[in-house]
Design a protein around this motif. Structure first.
Motif, PDB file in Angstrom:
ATOM      1  N   LEU A  26      52.320  22.962  21.688  1.00  0.00           N
ATOM      2  CA  LEU A  26      53.513  23.809  21.724  1.00  0.00           C
ATOM      3  C   LEU A  26      54.675  23.153  22.465  1.00  0.00           C
ATOM      4  N   GLU A  27      54.379  22.278  23.422  1.00  0.00           N
ATOM      5  CA  GLU A  27      55.462  21.547  24.084  1.00  0.00           C
ATOM      6  C   GLU A  27      56.204  20.656  23.084  1.00  0.00           C
ATOM      7  N   GLU A  80      58.260  24.536  23.378  1.00  0.00           N
ATOM      8  CA  GLU A  80      57.808  25.719  24.107  1.00  0.00           C
ATOM      9  C   GLU A  80      57.303  25.356  25.502  1.00  0.00           C
ATOM     10  N   LYS A  81      57.401  26.320  26.417  1.00  0.00           N
ATOM     11  CA  LYS A  81      56.929  26.130  27.784  1.00  0.00           C
ATOM     12  C   LYS A  81      55.408  26.327  27.867  1.00  0.00           C
ATOM     13  N   ARG A 139      53.804  29.803  27.343  1.00  0.00           N
ATOM     14  CA  ARG A 139      53.670  30.303  25.976  1.00  0.00           C
ATOM     15  C   ARG A 139      52.297  29.937  25.410  1.00  0.00           C
ATOM     16  N   ILE A 193      54.755  36.842  21.141  1.00  0.00           N
ATOM     17  CA  ILE A 193      55.002  35.464  20.721  1.00  0.00           C
ATOM     18  C   ILE A 193      56.121  35.452  19.678  1.00  0.00           C
ATOM     19  N   SER A 194      57.067  34.524  19.814  1.00  0.00           N
ATOM     20  CA  SER A 194      58.237  34.497  18.930  1.00  0.00           C
ATOM     21  C   SER A 194      57.845  34.223  17.486  1.00  0.00           C
ATOM     22  N   LYS A 243      59.172  32.171  15.487  1.00  0.00           N
ATOM     23  CA  LYS A 243      59.160  30.718  15.270  1.00  0.00           C
ATOM     24  C   LYS A 243      57.789  30.124  15.575  1.00  0.00           C
ATOM     25  N   VAL A 244      57.201  30.512  16.700  1.00  0.00           N
ATOM     26  CA  VAL A 244      55.892  29.991  17.095  1.00  0.00           C
ATOM     27  C   VAL A 244      54.814  30.518  16.165  1.00  0.00           C
TER      28      VAL A 244
END
Length: 360
Positions: free
Chosen positions: A22-23, A27-28, A31, A53-54, A56-57
């Motif tokens: 996810l990085e 993303e942080k 997340r 969770i967004s 996008k993710v």
């Protein structure tokens, strides 16, 4: 975003690997930890169920990964309160698990494989073709679903877990160990490994590996006869893992873990129920740190074996106890729904009568 030709099972990723994934899309770390919690602690079976969770993710994960979750496709309850569940996997395989309530505990009996390759003559599961190993996630999900059923039906969480359902756990070693790691992890269900028992038909080299890995859970051996001729008659695995080889492996396991092994001894009428059989069992136990569970047999369709007379079972146990061996007699539960020991054969699992997801 590029779509992969073959999605990856996201539950094969560690939390650190998920953070890295996810990085890469900006993303942080927190997340990834949220996603990880949805996958394991909350047990969702699709990414769009992850409410914080967004989009996008969620879309990225859905393009690249899948969740190998299972659902309950059928459920039956016995007159004694035992509940048998048919679990359906994402690729439509069926396996079974059992929830066994007593006054003192609630035990989940779970499976490690779809079918079984060992063909023990007294076991209905052994007549099924081995289809595949269960994944660590599918092993975990059985426990998650059964603990939710326990809380719903009996108002209590699970107290114990036994790998005594379909399949041979030590022939699915990697996934079995990984599943238990998640079941016992605080990031998973946080159940003590001392409340888990893995039962094996007797794979000596893997019993030694359990010792080398210094596992914290309990080990049970399906023994059923204490001489090689009789044991080989009912369990082909004994031809390559005889009693002497198994004794050596069990001593190694104890030396490495300090954990006493349980012998499971299904007692059959006029086969292994005499006092001479009890003497052989006692002799076999002499140099092994064990306790013995004598198990009432549950006949299957062909009637080759029958249930031993209760008086002979009691005499068998009394003889062993007179020699200061630790003995318990286990009476069958769930026989009326084919949920008792040795009866799991997907009789009710071929057709899904109702489906219930992990998320209730």
């Amino acid at each position: 975003m590029a779509v992969t030709t073959k999605k990856i099972n996201i539950r094969t990723l560690s939390q650190e690997e998920l953070i890295s994934v996810l990085e890469k899309i900006g993303e942080k770390k927190f997340r990834a930890k949220q996603v990880y919690e949805w996958i394991w602690k909350k047990g969702v079976h699709s990414f769009d169920q992850m409410r914080n969770i967004s989009k996008k993710v969620v879309e990225y994960l859905d393009e690249q990964y899948f969740i190998d979750s299972i659902i309950i496709s059928d459920e039956q309850q016995s007159n004694d309160g035992t509940i048998k569940c048919a679990f359906k996997s994402h690729d439509n395989h069926i396996t079974e698990g059992v929830l066994i309530p007593t006054t003192s505990r609630i035990t989940a009996c779970i499976s490690s494989q779809v079918g079984c390759s060992l063909a023990c003559k007294f076991c209905a599961t052994g007549r099924l073709k081995l289809m595949r190993n269960l994944t660590a996630g599918e092993i975990y999900d059985q426990v998650l679903l059964l603990t939710r059923s326990s809380e719903q039906e009996f108002g209590k969480p699970l107290s114990n877990i036994v790998f005594m359902g379909m399949g041979e756990p030590l022939l699915n070693y990697k996934n079995m160990i990984a599943g238990i790691d998640k079941i016992t992890s605080e990031q998973g269900l946080g159940i003590s490994p001392k409340r888990i028992t893995v039962s094996t038909a007797g794979i000596a080299k893997m019993i030694k590996k359990l010792g080398d890995d210094k596992v914290k859970f309990n080990l049970a051996l399906s023994l059923h006869a204490a001489n090689d001729e009789k044991r080989s008659k009912i369990m082909e695995i004994n031809d390559s893992n005889n009693l002497e080889v198994l004794a050596d492996a069990l001593r190694h396991f104890y030396d490495q873990t300090g954990s006493r092994v349980t012998f499971e001894y299904i007692i059959f009428k006029d086969f292994n129920d005499s006092l001479a059989d009890a003497r052989e069992l006692a002799d076999y136990c002499k140099n092994l740190p064990v306790k013995i569970n004598i198990i009432e047999y549950n006949p299957i369709d062909d009637g080759e074996f029958q249930q031993a007379d209760k008086r002979k079972v009691d005499a068998f146990a009394a003889f062993l106890e007179s020699l200061n061996l630790v003995v318990n007699i286990r009476r069958s539960r769930g026989k009326d729904i084919d949920a008792a020991c040795g009866q799991l054969a997907n009789k009710n699992g071929a057709i899904a009568l109702k489906e219930r997801s992990l998320k209730k």
